[in-house]
Design a protein around this motif. Structure first.
Motif, short mmCIF file in Angstrom:
data_model
loop_
_atom_site.label_atom_id
_atom_site.label_comp_id
_atom_site.label_asym_id
_atom_site.label_seq_id
_atom_site.Cartn_x
_atom_site.Cartn_y
_atom_site.Cartn_z
N LYS A 131 -44.38 11.58 -15.64
CA LYS A 131 -44.28 11.16 -17.27
C LYS A 131 -42.79 12.02 -17.77
O LYS A 131 -42.59 11.66 -18.60
CB LYS A 131 -45.08 12.27 -17.76
CG LYS A 131 -45.73 12.00 -18.91
CD LYS A 131 -47.01 13.27 -19.18
CE LYS A 131 -46.66 14.91 -18.86
NZ LYS A 131 -45.49 15.64 -19.24
N SER A 132 -42.12 13.37 -16.45
CA SER A 132 -41.34 13.13 -17.97
C SER A 132 -40.03 12.09 -17.63
O SER A 132 -39.48 12.31 -18.67
CB SER A 132 -40.59 14.55 -17.05
OG SER A 132 -41.63 15.85 -17.14
N THR A 133 -39.72 11.78 -16.77
CA THR A 133 -38.43 10.31 -16.47
C THR A 133 -39.18 9.10 -17.19
O THR A 133 -38.17 8.89 -17.87
CB THR A 133 -39.26 9.71 -15.48
OG1 THR A 133 -38.86 10.92 -14.13
CG2 THR A 133 -37.42 8.84 -14.48
N VAL A 134 -40.27 9.33 -17.81
CA VAL A 134 -40.61 8.12 -18.94
C VAL A 134 -40.62 9.03 -20.31
O VAL A 134 -38.74 7.53 -21.10
CB VAL A 134 -42.44 8.54 -19.01
CG1 VAL A 134 -42.50 6.66 -19.85
CG2 VAL A 134 -41.81 6.82 -17.25
N ALA A 135 -39.84 10.11 -20.75
CA ALA A 135 -40.13 10.33 -21.42
C ALA A 135 -38.66 11.22 -22.24
O ALA A 135 -37.94 10.21 -22.43
CB ALA A 135 -40.91 11.56 -21.56
N ALA A 136 -37.91 11.06 -21.26
CA ALA A 136 -36.22 10.49 -20.74
C ALA A 136 -35.83 9.31 -21.16
O ALA A 136 -34.98 8.73 -21.85
CB ALA A 136 -35.61 11.59 -19.93
N LEU A 137 -36.79 8.25 -20.45
CA LEU A 137 -36.31 7.04 -20.82
C LEU A 137 -36.72 6.62 -22.37
O LEU A 137 -35.82 5.78 -22.55
CB LEU A 137 -37.24 5.60 -19.53
CG LEU A 137 -37.14 5.85 -18.29
CD1 LEU A 137 -37.74 5.53 -17.22
CD2 LEU A 137 -35.11 5.64 -17.85
N LEU A 138 -37.66 7.07 -23.18
CA LEU A 138 -37.90 6.47 -24.02
C LEU A 138 -37.01 6.89 -25.46
O LEU A 138 -36.79 6.91 -26.36
CB LEU A 138 -39.52 6.72 -24.43
CG LEU A 138 -40.68 5.85 -23.55
CD1 LEU A 138 -42.00 6.65 -23.75
CD2 LEU A 138 -40.43 4.75 -24.47
N VAL A 139 -36.53 8.50 -24.63
CA VAL A 139 -35.79 8.67 -25.83
C VAL A 139 -34.15 8.03 -25.76
O VAL A 139 -33.94 8.19 -26.49
CB VAL A 139 -35.18 10.21 -24.82
CG1 VAL A 139 -33.84 10.71 -25.96
CG2 VAL A 139 -36.85 10.78 -25.39
N GLU A 140 -33.67 8.05 -24.42
CA GLU A 140 -32.78 6.39 -24.36
C GLU A 140 -32.98 5.66 -24.99
O GLU A 140 -32.13 5.03 -25.64
CB GLU A 140 -32.61 6.09 -22.74
CG GLU A 140 -32.12 7.48 -21.76
CD GLU A 140 -31.86 7.19 -20.81
OE1 GLU A 140 -31.41 5.45 -20.41
OE2 GLU A 140 -31.95 7.28 -19.52
N LEU A 141 -33.58 4.67 -24.93
CA LEU A 141 -34.72 3.70 -26.09
C LEU A 141 -34.50 3.97 -27.34
O LEU A 141 -34.25 3.29 -28.37
CB LEU A 141 -35.41 3.22 -25.27
CG LEU A 141 -35.72 2.58 -23.87
CD1 LEU A 141 -36.80 2.24 -23.40
CD2 LEU A 141 -34.49 0.94 -23.85
N GLY A 142 -34.31 5.06 -27.72
CA GLY A 142 -34.55 5.51 -29.00
C GLY A 142 -35.29 6.71 -30.14
O GLY A 142 -35.30 6.00 -31.33
#
Length: 305
Positions: free
Chosen positions: A14-25
């Protein structure tokens, strides 16, 4: 603004997905981080915890000893409810304050571990669940330093995958490597999250076939999830909300809902928190390209086909 609830069990990614979504905006609101902040040294939250549990849950410097507190509440439902009664209102207050400071056109991702356990799905336009098999999650937790016994207990204390799937609008399978997960998250962002946010902002509804898929899209409970959001948004203004069926079976391309309203209609923006925009008087439609749906409202009485 579009609000996405993100959840998943321990070591699911989950934390990895959160970080990826932040990268996307996306803008991230981390519920765990806020829960720690509201009981930091010198806060009213810490004072309340001390009054409830005593000085044994504090370190020598007066700050909260989270390990001791966790041990204190792990097998004690009443103690856990007491702690939640202190922390949860403070987290809600801080979350609302942060949301009020954000522009309307952002996508907010709420990283909340217990969305399923606390039945919080209706608070968000979209619930994304990150999933992985129990053996894989256990191996990941141990690899990052957690004792196997502790990891097993944590997994057992959380919701199982059946419950998570029932709560999920999107299921992100994280059985592979990070590159594979990144590809799926980027697809989710591009094909569903951004169009959903744009539709909601512009007052546009989603058409059938607008989304091509590419990730696990749970069907079970889809109408119930939409109705829970509508009920939360409309409150007592709507009655007899239900899914319409044709020939005994619901259509799969468009979810058709029916309801009654004492006032005969709802304001144009009444169902935006549920993801629904007004099409015309008495008709609202879902802005989510992954779930075309229409709600028809009639005045008073009992819904009719």
């Amino acid at each position: 603004m579009l609000q996405v609830g993100l959840t998943g069990g321990i070591a699911s990614g989950k934390s990895t997905v959160a970080a990826l979504l932040v990268e996307l905006g996306a803008v991230l609101i981390d519920a765990d981080r806020i829960a720690r902040d509201v009981v930091e040294l010198g806060t009213p939250g810490l004072d309340a915890v001390k009054r409830a549990f005593g000085g044994e849950v504090l370190r020598t410097d007066g700050s909260l000893d989270r390990r001791r507190l966790a041990q204190h509440i792990f097998d004690d439902d009443e103690a856990r409810r007491t702690l939640n009664g202190i922390v949860h209102p403070l987290v809600r207050e801080e979350t609302e304050s942060r949301l009020a400071d954000l522009p309307d056109d952002v996508v907010v991702v709420h990283d909340v571990p217990l969305i399923v356990e606390n039945e919080m799905g209706a608070q968000y336009h979209l619930v994304v669940v990150v999933g992985a098999s129990v053996p894989l999650r256990l191996a990941r937790a141990v690899a990052r330093g957690m004792a196997e016994q502790d990891a097993t207990a944590r997994i057992a204390a959380q919701a199982d995958d059946d419950a998570r799937r029932r709560a999920a609008d999107v299921w992100l399978d994280n059985e592979g490597n990070e590159d594979q997960l990144r590809s799926v998250v980027e697809l989710l962002w591009r094909a569903r999250v951004v169009p959903f946010a744009e539709n909601l902002a512009a007052g546009h509804w989603a058409e059938p076939g607008e989304l091509d898929g590419g990730f696990d899209d749970p069907r079970e409970g889809e109408a119930e999830r939409l109705m829970a959001r509508i009920e939360r948004s409309a409150g007592a203004d709507l009655t007899r909300l239900r899914r319409k069926k044709r020939g005994g079976e619901p259509r799969m391309d468009v979810i058709e809902l029916r309801a009654r309203a004492a006032a005969g209609d709802l304001p144009d923006d009444a169902l935006l928190p549920a993801g629904f925009v007004k099409v015309r008087p008495g008709v609202f439609a879902n802005a989510d390209p992954g779930r075309p749906a229409v709600l028809k409202i009639k005045p008073g009485g009992t819904p009719e086909d």
